[in-house]
Design a protein around this motif. Structure first.
Motif, mmCIF file in Angstrom:
data_model
loop_
_atom_site.group_PDB
_atom_site.id
_atom_site.type_symbol
_atom_site.label_atom_id
_atom_site.label_comp_id
_atom_site.label_asym_id
_atom_site.label_seq_id
_atom_site.Cartn_x
_atom_site.Cartn_y
_atom_site.Cartn_z
ATOM 1 N N LYS A 178 14.688 -4.644 5.596
ATOM 2 C CA LYS A 178 14.426 -3.797 6.763
ATOM 3 C C LYS A 178 14.893 -2.369 6.525
ATOM 4 O O LYS A 178 14.220 -1.418 6.919
ATOM 5 C CB LYS A 178 15.105 -4.384 8.013
ATOM 6 N N ARG A 179 16.044 -2.211 5.864
ATOM 7 C CA ARG A 179 16.548 -0.870 5.570
ATOM 8 C C ARG A 179 15.574 -0.106 4.665
ATOM 9 O O ARG A 179 15.289 1.072 4.898
ATOM 10 C CB ARG A 179 17.919 -0.949 4.880
ATOM 11 N N VAL A 180 15.061 -0.788 3.650
ATOM 12 C CA VAL A 180 14.120 -0.143 2.736
ATOM 13 C C VAL A 180 12.832 0.206 3.480
ATOM 14 O O VAL A 180 12.274 1.294 3.311
ATOM 15 C CB VAL A 180 13.832 -1.039 1.515
ATOM 16 N N TYR A 181 12.384 -0.687 4.335
ATOM 17 C CA TYR A 181 11.173 -0.443 5.125
ATOM 18 C C TYR A 181 11.351 0.783 6.029
ATOM 19 O O TYR A 181 10.477 1.638 6.116
ATOM 20 C CB TYR A 181 10.827 -1.683 5.952
ATOM 21 N N GLU A 182 12.509 0.871 6.685
ATOM 22 C CA GLU A 182 12.795 2.015 7.556
ATOM 23 C C GLU A 182 12.848 3.310 6.753
ATOM 24 O O GLU A 182 12.338 4.348 7.186
ATOM 25 C CB GLU A 182 14.104 1.796 8.311
ATOM 26 N N GLU A 183 13.464 3.244 5.573
ATOM 27 C CA GLU A 183 13.540 4.427 4.718
ATOM 28 C C GLU A 183 12.144 4.860 4.285
ATOM 29 O O GLU A 183 11.837 6.049 4.252
ATOM 30 C CB GLU A 183 14.393 4.129 3.490
ATOM 31 N N MET A 184 11.291 3.896 3.970
ATOM 32 C CA MET A 184 9.922 4.190 3.580
ATOM 33 C C MET A 184 9.220 4.959 4.709
ATOM 34 O O MET A 184 8.522 5.931 4.459
ATOM 35 C CB MET A 184 9.179 2.889 3.270
ATOM 36 N N GLY A 185 9.443 4.518 5.937
ATOM 37 C CA GLY A 185 8.839 5.197 7.087
ATOM 38 C C GLY A 185 9.385 6.595 7.285
ATOM 39 O O GLY A 185 8.638 7.531 7.566
ATOM 40 N N LYS A 186 10.700 6.758 7.126
ATOM 41 C CA LYS A 186 11.318 8.080 7.288
ATOM 42 C C LYS A 186 10.779 9.070 6.259
ATOM 43 O O LYS A 186 10.642 10.248 6.546
ATOM 44 C CB LYS A 186 12.839 7.978 7.157
ATOM 45 N N LYS A 187 10.496 8.564 5.071
ATOM 46 C CA LYS A 187 9.987 9.444 4.012
ATOM 47 C C LYS A 187 8.467 9.557 4.054
ATOM 48 O O LYS A 187 7.870 10.180 3.198
ATOM 49 C CB LYS A 187 10.448 8.938 2.649
ATOM 50 N N ARG A 188 7.889 8.915 5.073
ATOM 51 C CA ARG A 188 6.435 8.973 5.291
ATOM 52 C C ARG A 188 5.627 8.487 4.095
ATOM 53 O O ARG A 188 4.579 9.028 3.770
ATOM 54 C CB ARG A 188 6.005 10.368 5.697
ATOM 55 N N VAL A 189 6.162 7.453 3.438
ATOM 56 C CA VAL A 189 5.432 6.817 2.346
ATOM 57 C C VAL A 189 4.541 5.757 2.977
ATOM 58 O O VAL A 189 5.018 4.888 3.699
ATOM 59 C CB VAL A 189 6.390 6.183 1.319
ATOM 60 N N VAL A 190 3.259 5.850 2.715
ATOM 61 C CA VAL A 190 2.289 4.937 3.311
ATOM 62 C C VAL A 190 1.884 3.908 2.259
ATOM 63 O O VAL A 190 1.435 4.282 1.172
ATOM 64 C CB VAL A 190 1.041 5.698 3.798
ATOM 65 N N PRO A 191 2.050 2.623 2.573
ATOM 66 C CA PRO A 191 1.635 1.603 1.607
ATOM 67 C C PRO A 191 0.145 1.701 1.298
ATOM 68 O O PRO A 191 -0.661 1.971 2.180
ATOM 69 C CB PRO A 191 1.937 0.281 2.313
ATOM 70 N N GLY A 192 -0.194 1.487 0.047
ATOM 71 C CA GLY A 192 -1.589 1.510 -0.366
ATOM 72 C C GLY A 192 -2.287 0.201 -0.060
ATOM 73 O O GLY A 192 -3.496 0.083 -0.187
#
Length: 158
Positions: free
Chosen positions: A94-108
């Motif tokens: 969940k922490r990694v997922y939240e960080e991904m969102g904060k950095k605006r990385v969009v899954p392909g």
């Protein structure tokens, strides 16, 4: 002019799960000051650790990448999230997922969403699973029937 390193060597070694050899090649790349390509080498190493289920080392490599100011791409985030989920490390996922969102990385692709939803449902964290599902819905991505059934039944139960 910097020479560019052909990353296929590293990729093939990682696919064969010869991570020690990957490290040796990367040492040579550094020693001879070849340009290995930004995220690609990290992607390959992280994927190799993921396949070997060495999530703690994967996490260390990820931290190393961040400390060097490199921006992880969606492939790295996907491997981290799915790896942590499979090893029961849901809070870390969940922490990694939240960080991904904060950095605006969009899954392909939707796999990291689907895996996270599935494992959160298994861990009975249905509210968090619903939050991830809402993000997937925006992209018109739907998890499989089994995962959706777990989510709906869990939400109804709560």
């Amino acid at each position: 002019m910097a020479l560019r390193f052909n990353t296929h060597v590293v990729s093939n070694l990682a696919k064969e799960q010869k991570l020690e050899d990957v490290d040796k090649v990367l040492w040579l790349v550094k020693e001879y000051r070849l340009n290995p390509g930004s995220n690609l080498v990290y992607n390959v190493r992280i994927e190799g650790l993921y396949k070997l289920k060495r999530t703690r080392e994967l996490k260390d490599l990820y931290r190393e990448m961040l400390s060097k100011g490199m921006m992880p791409d969606w492939v790295i985030y996907n491997l981290l999230i799915v790896g942590f989920c499979k090893e029961g490390m849901l809070e870390e996922a969940k922490r990694v997922y939240e960080e991904m969102g904060k950095k605006r990385v969009v899954p392909g692709e939707g796999q990291c969403y689907f895996s996270l939803i599935h494992y959160l449902c298994q861990g009975e964290d249905f509210e968090a699973a619903m939050g991830v599902y809402k993000h997937a819905m925006v992209k018109n991505w739907m998890p499989g029937f089994k995962t959706m059934k777990m989510l709906v039944n869990g939400l109804v139960k709560n």
